[in-house]
Scaffold this active site. Structure first.
Site, PDB file in Angstrom:
ATOM      1  N   TYR A  89       0.786  -1.237   0.000  1.00 51.46           N
ATOM      2  CA  TYR A  89       0.000   0.000   0.000  1.00 51.46           C
ATOM      3  C   TYR A  89       0.818   1.286   0.000  1.00 51.46           C
ATOM      4  O   TYR A  89       0.321   2.337  -0.400  1.00 51.46           O
ATOM      5  CB  TYR A  89      -0.931   0.022   1.214  1.00 51.46           C
ATOM      6  N   ILE A 122      -4.341  11.391  -3.016  1.00 51.80           N
ATOM      7  CA  ILE A 122      -5.446  12.259  -3.439  1.00 51.80           C
ATOM      8  C   ILE A 122      -6.528  12.207  -2.373  1.00 51.80           C
ATOM      9  O   ILE A 122      -7.018  11.133  -2.015  1.00 51.80           O
ATOM     10  CB  ILE A 122      -5.970  11.834  -4.826  1.00 51.80           C
ATOM     11  N   ASN A 123      -6.841  13.381  -1.838  1.00 51.18           N
ATOM     12  CA  ASN A 123      -7.751  13.503  -0.701  1.00 51.18           C
ATOM     13  C   ASN A 123      -9.180  13.693  -1.218  1.00 51.18           C
ATOM     14  O   ASN A 123      -9.453  14.646  -1.935  1.00 51.18           O
ATOM     15  CB  ASN A 123      -7.287  14.712   0.117  1.00 51.18           C
ATOM     16  N   ARG A 124     -10.079  12.797  -0.825  1.00 52.97           N
ATOM     17  CA  ARG A 124     -11.433  12.848  -1.385  1.00 52.97           C
ATOM     18  C   ARG A 124     -12.176  14.128  -1.011  1.00 52.97           C
ATOM     19  O   ARG A 124     -13.086  14.542  -1.708  1.00 52.97           O
ATOM     20  CB  ARG A 124     -12.233  11.613  -0.949  1.00 52.97           C
ATOM     21  N   ASN A 157      -6.643   4.416  -4.011  1.00 52.83           N
ATOM     22  CA  ASN A 157      -7.373   3.382  -3.298  1.00 52.83           C
ATOM     23  C   ASN A 157      -8.558   4.025  -2.580  1.00 52.83           C
ATOM     24  O   ASN A 157      -8.358   4.899  -1.736  1.00 52.83           O
ATOM     25  CB  ASN A 157      -6.463   2.701  -2.268  1.00 52.83           C
ATOM     26  N   GLU A 158      -9.766   3.642  -2.949  1.00 51.95           N
ATOM     27  CA  GLU A 158     -10.971   4.116  -2.263  1.00 51.95           C
ATOM     28  C   GLU A 158     -10.975   5.633  -2.101  1.00 51.95           C
ATOM     29  O   GLU A 158     -11.280   6.145  -1.031  1.00 51.95           O
ATOM     30  CB  GLU A 158     -11.117   3.436  -0.891  1.00 51.95           C
ATOM     31  N   ASP A 199     -16.614  -0.839  -2.269  1.00 49.01           N
ATOM     32  CA  ASP A 199     -17.814  -1.442  -2.849  1.00 49.01           C
ATOM     33  C   ASP A 199     -19.028  -0.659  -2.366  1.00 49.01           C
ATOM     34  O   ASP A 199     -19.653  -1.025  -1.381  1.00 49.01           O
ATOM     35  CB  ASP A 199     -17.881  -2.915  -2.410  1.00 49.01           C
ATOM     36  N   ARG A 204     -21.026   2.003  -7.656  1.00 50.26           N
ATOM     37  CA  ARG A 204     -19.981   1.103  -8.156  1.00 50.26           C
ATOM     38  C   ARG A 204     -20.032   0.865  -9.661  1.00 50.26           C
ATOM     39  O   ARG A 204     -18.996   0.599 -10.266  1.00 50.26           O
ATOM     40  CB  ARG A 204     -19.986  -0.225  -7.397  1.00 50.26           C
ATOM     41  N   GLU A 259      -9.127  -6.419  -2.650  1.00 52.42           N
ATOM     42  CA  GLU A 259      -9.123  -6.937  -1.278  1.00 52.42           C
ATOM     43  C   GLU A 259     -10.346  -7.823  -1.191  1.00 52.42           C
ATOM     44  O   GLU A 259     -11.367  -7.516  -1.813  1.00 52.42           O
ATOM     45  CB  GLU A 259      -9.313  -5.834  -0.217  1.00 52.42           C
TER      46      GLU A 259
END
Ligand code: NAG
Ligand code: NAG
Ligand code: NAG
Ligand code: NAG
Ligand code: NAG
Ligand code: NAG
Ligand code: NAG
Ligand code: NAG
Length: 537
Positions: A89, A122-124, A157-158, A199, A204, A259
C-alpha cells in the site's frame, strides 16, 4: 552502487546454492484478462495484502519491501498459500528494495503497488492532482519499473467512496493518465496502471465505467474492487457476487478483488474461493487478493508475528490454504481473446458528478515560470498552516479561477496543479495588481513580498503551451483541455520537452467565459505576466 553490490552478491549466492531462477515473465493485458508474456497463458491473481497497518500514523509507515528480514520470514508462508501476487500500500522510494524483490521473483510472486503514501495521496474531501503528487507517483515508478515481477500500480485506493465525493475520481483518473504517459515517455516496460475502489452499491457501476471508459491514453488498465460481501457460508447469488459479476461483465478491462475476505464470521472459511475461481466468475474476474497477511487489531490477519519474531499461522491461514489448493480455474489463451470495446462513460447525474474532462497534467516548469513572472509573492517564512486564511481572504476579493478546479464542470485553472505556495503567490500578485501595485496590497503583515518579475523567453513558450498565454483575454485562464498526455511534468527540468511534446495544443479549445467585473484583475495580470512578450491566442 550499493544497489549493484547487493544485486551481484544475491546473484552469486543464488548460483552457489541451487539453480539460478530466471526473472518472472512480465504479466500483460489482453482484453479483460491478464496473461503471462512468455506463453500467452492466463494469469489469475491468488493474492495477499502485505503491509502492516499504517492507520495509526500520519506520515511514517513500514515499507514491507525494504525489510529483507521480514521478506525472508514471510515468503515461505505465502508460497504455502500458492500466492502469486502481493499487494503493498505504501512504498518508500528512497529505500533499497532489491533483496525483497529478488526473493519474491524466486518464489514466483508478483507485486501490485499503490503509488500514494499516507501523506501524499489524493484527498477525497479536497481532491487535487498536482506537481507534488505526480513527483511522488513517478518516483515509485522509477524505482520499481525494472523488476519484471511488478504486475501493476494503483493510482488510488478508495478515493471516491460514496455519492458525496465522486468528483474526486476525475483527479485520480488524471493520475492514471499521467502515470501511463510517464511510463511510456521514459521508455519503461508497459506496466499497467489502475484503480482500487470500495464497494458502494450506489456508485460502483458508474465508478467502474468511469475508470474503464475513454481511449487508451486516459482509461485505467485494470479495475480492482475491495469486496466484503461474502461472509461465512453463502452462495454466488445470495452473497451479492452474482449481481456485481453481471454489472462488471462488459468493462473491457481486467477486474479483480483488490481486497476480499469478510471477517464478520470467524474464523474465516473462505468458502467464496471456489466460486471466485469457478465458471460463474472467471469470464469476468481475474481472481483476488485476500486482506491481509498480518494479524492486527482489526482481525483480518492470516498469521501472527510473535514477540520473538516467529510466525504462527491462524485458522484463517489453513482454511484459505485448503480452499486455494482445491481450485483449478479454466485458462484462456491470449491469442483467443477478441478485442473488447471500451465501456461508455457515465453521464453527470444525481449519483455521479465527475466530468470526463480531466484535470491538466501537472508541470512544475509551468508553475516555476508563472512564479518568476510575478511581482508579488508569498514570503518564504510563512507557515503552510497559515495559507488557508490568506487564500480565503484574497479569493473573497478577486477571481481565483486561475488556480481552482471544478471536476463537475470540467473547468480547471491553468495553475490548479501547482503547489500551494505557487498558487498563493499567483493570487497575491493578482490582488496587488488589482490595487494598482499599492505597497499595502503586497504586504499582509509581512506575509507577501515584492520581487522583480522576470520572464525568460523559454518561459513564454512554456506558459503559452500550458494555455496561460492569454491570461488577459479571460478565455485562457481556464483550460478545458483534458490533458495533452504529455508526461514531461515529472518534476525537475522539463521545460524544453514540455513545449515540444505538447504538440496537440492547437486542438485545445479554451472555454470561453463571459467578461465580468473580475476579468479586470486577469487583464491586468496579463500585462505583467508576459512583460514584453505578451501573447494572445
Ligand atoms: C506459462 O508460463 C507460466 C510462467 O512461467 C507458467 O507458470 C505456466 O504454467 C505456463 N503455462 C503453460 C500453459 O505452459
Ligand atoms: C492503533 O490504534 C488502536 C486504537 O487506538 C490501538 O488499539 C492499537 O494498538 C494501535 N496500533 C499500533 C500499532 O499502535
Ligand atoms: C523513507 O526512508 C528514509 C530513509 O530510510 C527515511 O528517512 C524516511 O523517513 C522514510 N520516509 C517515510 C515516509 O517513511
Ligand atoms: C534493468 O534490468 C536490466 C535487465 O535485467 C539490467 O540490465 C539493467 O541494468 C537494469 N537497470 C537498472 C536501472 O536497474
Ligand atoms: C461519504 O463518505 C464520507 C467519508 O468517509 C463520510 O464522511 C460521509 O458521511 C459519507 N456520505 C454519505 C452520503 O454516505
Ligand atoms: C484521448 O481522449 C482525450 C479526451 O477526449 C483526447 O484529448 C486525446 O487526444 C485522446 N487521445 C488519443 C490518443 O486519441
Ligand atoms: C441483486 O440485485 C437485485 C436487483 O437490484 C436486488 O434486488 C438484490 O437484492 C441483489 N442481491 C443481492 C444479494 O445484493
Ligand atoms: C462546479 O460546476 C458545477 C457544474 O457547472 C456547478 O454546479 C458548481 O456550482 C461548480 N462548483 C463550484 C464550487 O463552483
Amino acid at each position: 552502487m550499493l544497489f549493484k553490490t547487493l544485486l551481484s552478491s544475491a546473484a552469486l549466492l543464488a548460483s552457489l546454492s541451487t539453480t539460478v531462477s530466471a526473472d518472472l515473465p512480465a504479466i500483460e493485458i489482453v482484453g479483460n484478462k491478464f496473461f503471462y508474456s512468455n506463453n500467452g497463458s492466463q494469469f489469475y491473481m491468488k493474492g495477499i495484502a502485505y503491509q502492516q497497518d499504517t492507520a495509526n500514523t500520519t506520515s511514517l509507515f513500514v515499507d514491507p519491501l525494504a525489510d529483507p528480514v521480514g521478506c525472508k520470514r514471510d515468503i515461505p508462508y505465502m508460497e504455502e498459500l500458492q500466492t502469486n501476487v502481493i499487494r503493498v500500500y505504501a512504498l518508500n522510494a528512497t529505500e533499497d528494495h532489491t533483496e525483497c524483490m529478488q526473493l519474491l521473483q524466486d518464489a514466483g510472486i508478483y507485486v501490485i503497488a499503490d503509488l500514494s503514501q499516507p501523506d501524499l495521496s489524493i484527498n477525497r474531501d479536497s481532491p487535487a492532482w498536482n506537481v507534488e503528487l505526480l513527483e511522488r507517483y513517478t518516483s515509485v515508478v522509477d524505482q520499481f519499473h525494472n523488476y519484471t515481477n511488478i504486475l501493476g500500480f494503483f493510482a488510488g485506493n478508495e478515493v471516491t467512496n460514496n455519492v458525496s465525493n465522486t468528483d474526486a475520481s476525475a483527479f485520480v483518473k488524471a493520475a492514471v493518465r499521467d502515470t501511463k504517459a510517464y511510463i511510456k515517455a521514459q521508455g519503461y516496460r508497459d506496466i499497467p496502471v489502475g484503480y482500487s475502489a470500495n464497494d458502494d452499491i450506489d456508485i460502483r457501476v458508474d465508478l467502474a465505467d468511469y475508470f474503464a471508459c475513454g481511449n487508451e491514453t486516459e482509461r485505467a488498465d485494470f479495475f480492482g474492487i475491495n469486496m466484503y460481501e461474502w461472509c461465512g457460508e453463502s452462495t454466488f447469488k445470495t452473497s451479492g457476487y452474482a449481481n456485481i459479476t453481471a454489472q462488471y461483465a462488459n468493462l473491457g478491462i481486467p477486474v479483480f478483488f483488490s481486497e476480499y475476505g469478510c471477517n464478520l464470521v470467524q474464523p474465516r472459511i473462505f468458502q467464496e474461493v471456489p466460486t471466485l475461481y469457478g465458471p460463474d466468475m472467471t469470464d469476468v474476474w481475474s481472481g483476488g487478493i485476500v486482506y491481509m497477511y498480518f494479524e492486527e487489531t482489526n482481525n483480518y490477519g492470516l498469521v501472527t508475528i510473535e514477540a520473538d519474531g516467529s510466525v504462527s499461522t491462524l485458522a484463517d491461514f489453513n482454511n484459505l490454504k485448503s480452499q486455494l489448493a482445491s481450485v483449478s480455474p479454466s485458462i484462456a489463451e491470449a491469442s483467443d481473446v477478441s478485442s473488447v470495446t471500451p465501456t461508455t462513460c457515465p453521464t453527470i447525474g444525481p449519483d455521479w458528478v465527475a466530468s470526463t474532462n480531466l484535470p491538466p497534467t501537472p508541470d512544475e516548469s509551468v508553475c516555476a515560470c508563472m512564479v518568476d513572472s510575478l511581482s508579488c509573492v508569498v514570503a518564504s517564512n510563512v507557515n503552510q498552516d497559515d495559507y488557508e486564511d490568506l487564500f480565503n481572504y484574497v479569493c473573497s476579493q478577486i477571481d481565483c479561477s486561475g488556480i481552482s478546479a471544478n471536476a463537475t464542470s470540467g473547468e480547471y485553472g491553468v495553475f490548479s496543479p501547482c503547489k500551494p505556495s505557487d498558487q498563493l503567490s499567483f493570487i497575491l500578485n493578482l490582488y496587488y495588481l488589482e490595487n494598482n501595485k499599492a505597497a499595502y496590497a503586497c504586504s499582509f503583515s509581512g506575509s507577501a513580498t515584492i520581487q522583480s518579475a522576470t520572464t525568460a523567453s523559454s518561459c513564454t513558450a512554456v506558459l503559452s503551451a500550458a494555455g496561460a498565454s492569454g491570461l488577459g483575454s479571460v478565455s485562457v485562464t481556464f483550460s478545458s483541455k483534458s490533458g495533452s498526455g504529455s508526461a514531461s511534468g515529472s518534476g525537475s527540468s522539463a521545460s524544453a520537452s514540455s513545449t515540444s511534446s505538447g504538440s496537440s495544443k492547437s486542438s485545445d479549445s479554451p472555454k470561453q467565459y463571459a467578461v465580468s467585473a473580475i476579468t479586470k484583475a486577469m487583464l491586468i495580470g496579463a500585462t505583467v505576466f508576459f512583460g514584453m512578450g505578451l501573447i494572445f491566442v
